[in-house]
Write an enzyme that holds these catalytic residues in place. Structure first.
Site, PDB file in Angstrom:
ATOM      1  N   MET A  53     -20.954  -4.765 -71.906  1.00 34.60           N
ATOM      2  CA  MET A  53     -21.131  -6.200 -72.176  1.00 34.60           C
ATOM      3  C   MET A  53     -21.540  -6.449 -73.626  1.00 34.60           C
ATOM      4  O   MET A  53     -20.927  -7.256 -74.324  1.00 34.60           O
ATOM      5  CB  MET A  53     -22.195  -6.798 -71.236  1.00 34.60           C
ATOM      6  CG  MET A  53     -22.500  -8.252 -71.561  1.00 34.60           C
ATOM      7  SD  MET A  53     -23.401  -9.148 -70.285  1.00 34.60           S
ATOM      8  CE  MET A  53     -24.757  -8.094 -69.923  1.00 34.60           C
ATOM      9  N   ALA A  92     -25.508   3.038 -72.619  1.00 33.25           N
ATOM     10  CA  ALA A  92     -26.741   3.206 -71.850  1.00 33.25           C
ATOM     11  C   ALA A  92     -26.418   3.378 -70.382  1.00 33.25           C
ATOM     12  O   ALA A  92     -25.386   2.919 -69.898  1.00 33.25           O
ATOM     13  CB  ALA A  92     -27.647   1.982 -72.024  1.00 33.25           C
ATOM     14  N   TYR A 124     -35.806   3.707 -65.276  1.00 33.01           N
ATOM     15  CA  TYR A 124     -34.967   3.149 -66.354  1.00 33.01           C
ATOM     16  C   TYR A 124     -35.830   2.828 -67.578  1.00 33.01           C
ATOM     17  O   TYR A 124     -35.484   3.205 -68.714  1.00 33.01           O
ATOM     18  CB  TYR A 124     -34.264   1.896 -65.831  1.00 33.01           C
ATOM     19  CG  TYR A 124     -33.591   1.049 -66.902  1.00 33.01           C
ATOM     20  CD1 TYR A 124     -32.390   1.440 -67.485  1.00 33.01           C
ATOM     21  CD2 TYR A 124     -34.154  -0.170 -67.309  1.00 33.01           C
ATOM     22  CE1 TYR A 124     -31.775   0.662 -68.453  1.00 33.01           C
ATOM     23  CE2 TYR A 124     -33.542  -0.957 -68.279  1.00 33.01           C
ATOM     24  CZ  TYR A 124     -32.356  -0.539 -68.848  1.00 33.01           C
ATOM     25  OH  TYR A 124     -31.757  -1.314 -69.810  1.00 33.01           O
ATOM     26  N   LYS A 149     -35.567   4.469 -71.317  1.00 33.19           N
ATOM     27  CA  LYS A 149     -35.258   3.629 -72.486  1.00 33.19           C
ATOM     28  C   LYS A 149     -36.365   3.772 -73.537  1.00 33.19           C
ATOM     29  O   LYS A 149     -36.089   3.764 -74.745  1.00 33.19           O
ATOM     30  CB  LYS A 149     -35.086   2.172 -72.075  1.00 33.19           C
ATOM     31  CG  LYS A 149     -33.831   1.884 -71.251  1.00 33.19           C
ATOM     32  CD  LYS A 149     -32.534   2.120 -72.032  1.00 33.19           C
ATOM     33  CE  LYS A 149     -32.353   1.133 -73.172  1.00 33.19           C
ATOM     34  NZ  LYS A 149     -31.047   1.364 -73.870  1.00 33.19           N
TER      35      LYS A 149
END
Ligand SMILES: NC(=O)c1ccc[n+]([C@@H]2O[C@H](COP(=O)([O-])OP(=O)(O)OC[C@H]3O[C@@H](n4cnc5c(N)ncnc54)[C@H](OP(=O)(O)O)[C@@H]3O)[C@@H](O)[C@H]2O)c1
Length: 281
Positions: free
Chosen positions: A11, A58, A123, A127
């Protein structure tokens, strides 16, 4: 200036590539099929000759990361490290995209870039490790956290709300998580502007202004889709149990952008009004 964009089919990656191409920049767009960021040697080859590397690759499956943290770590942390090392070797600058999920969501005022982190999920942990990895090589890394992204490409919350609104005529939406719905096109613009401004290495927040709940955002989305008649009921997060815990308060302070001469995205409601037609087309 030659830009290499990883995760270029996602995206945000697609928005970054579109923006750079509109600006007639020299851009190499690498989707996952072109470059697996987990492959260190492939990263070195892919980044050779670049001036800027924008890492939009990612593992973004937040709930799936709970049962495969090693898999998420490989992409989000090792991948960031591979690109940082490769960028440093090429004399390029790395832009690493990160997330509000590095915070624990217990604050009541917008998180500043240097506030303590405390991820609640696998997650978020991976990150955060990616942020540290990006900064661990000599690549002048810009770590840019964003949140609650929506955009033209791929699935996102507004598209889901419109589909479910049409199918069901009534929705229940979480109202105890606060955040900033942010247009991926705005983040792409901020990433580019930070690089062009020669911003110092470090952490930046790039989100739309203000704050809202998923419930209130759903109302705005349905109204702009001509579905204002759909009944929306506010519910607590406990109504929709998920494997990963989401932060209750995900509002980021973007003021560091202005300090380096970069304009932050405007208020979320204005930006949604501007984005809606393109996102829902
Ligand atoms: N979406 C949000 O609400 C949000 C919020 C805050 C921060 N972010 C951050 O924003 C960035 C962009 O996310 P996005 O929303 O654009 O997500 P996305 O649409 O899922 O894009 C991520 C892209 O990375 C690719 N990818 C996965 N593993 C890879 C690998 N090993 N090597 C190369 N590419 C790989 C994915 O390919 P496949 O689809 O083929 O797996 C996908 O095209 C990420 O850093 C994310 O953490 C997103």
């Amino acid at each position: 200036m030659r830009w290499v964009v990883t995760g270029a089919a996602g995206m945000l990656g697609r928005e970054v590539v579109d923006l750079l191409r509109r600006n007639a920049s020299d851009v190499v767009a690498l989707g996952r099929a072109d470059l697996d960021v987990v492959d260190a040697r492939a990263c070195v080859e892919a980044v050779a000759g670049a001036d800027v590397v924008v890492n939009c690759a990612a593992w973004t499956a937040v709930d799936a990361a709970e049962s495969d943290e090693a898999g998420a770590f490989a992409v989000n942390a090792t991948g960031a490290r591979n690109l940082a090392v490769a960028a440093a070797a090429a004399g390029a600058r790395l832009v690493q995209v990160s997330t509000d999920y590095v915070f624990d969501g217990r604050a009541s005022a917008p998180y500043r870039v240097d506030d303590p982190t405390g991820p609640l999920s696998a997650y978020g942990r991976t990150k955060l490790a990616g942020e540290w990895a990006a900064a661990s090589a000599d690549a002048g890394a810009l770590v840019v956290r964003t949140s609650w992204l929506y955009g033209r490409h791929g699935g996102c919350f507004p598209k889901t709300m419109v589909r479910l609104g049409r199918e069901r005529g009534a929705l229940s939406v979480v109202d105890d998580q606060l955040g900033q719905p942010t247009w991926a096109a705005d983040v792409a613009r901020v990433l580019r502007d930070l690089v062009l401004a020669g911003a110092p290495a470090g952490t930046y927040h790039a989100t739309a202004g203000g704050q809202t709940s998923w419930f209130a955002f759903a109302g705005a989305v349905l109204a702009s889709a001509g579905l204002g008649h759909v009944e929306v009921t506010p519910v607590g997060s406990a109504h929709y149990p998920t494997a990963a815990t989401r932060p209750g308060f995900s509002v980021l302070d973007t003021r560091r952008l202005a300090q380096v001469g970069v304009v932050a995205p405007g208020p979320w409601r204005e930006r949604w009004a501007r984005a809606a037609a393109a996102v829902l087309a």
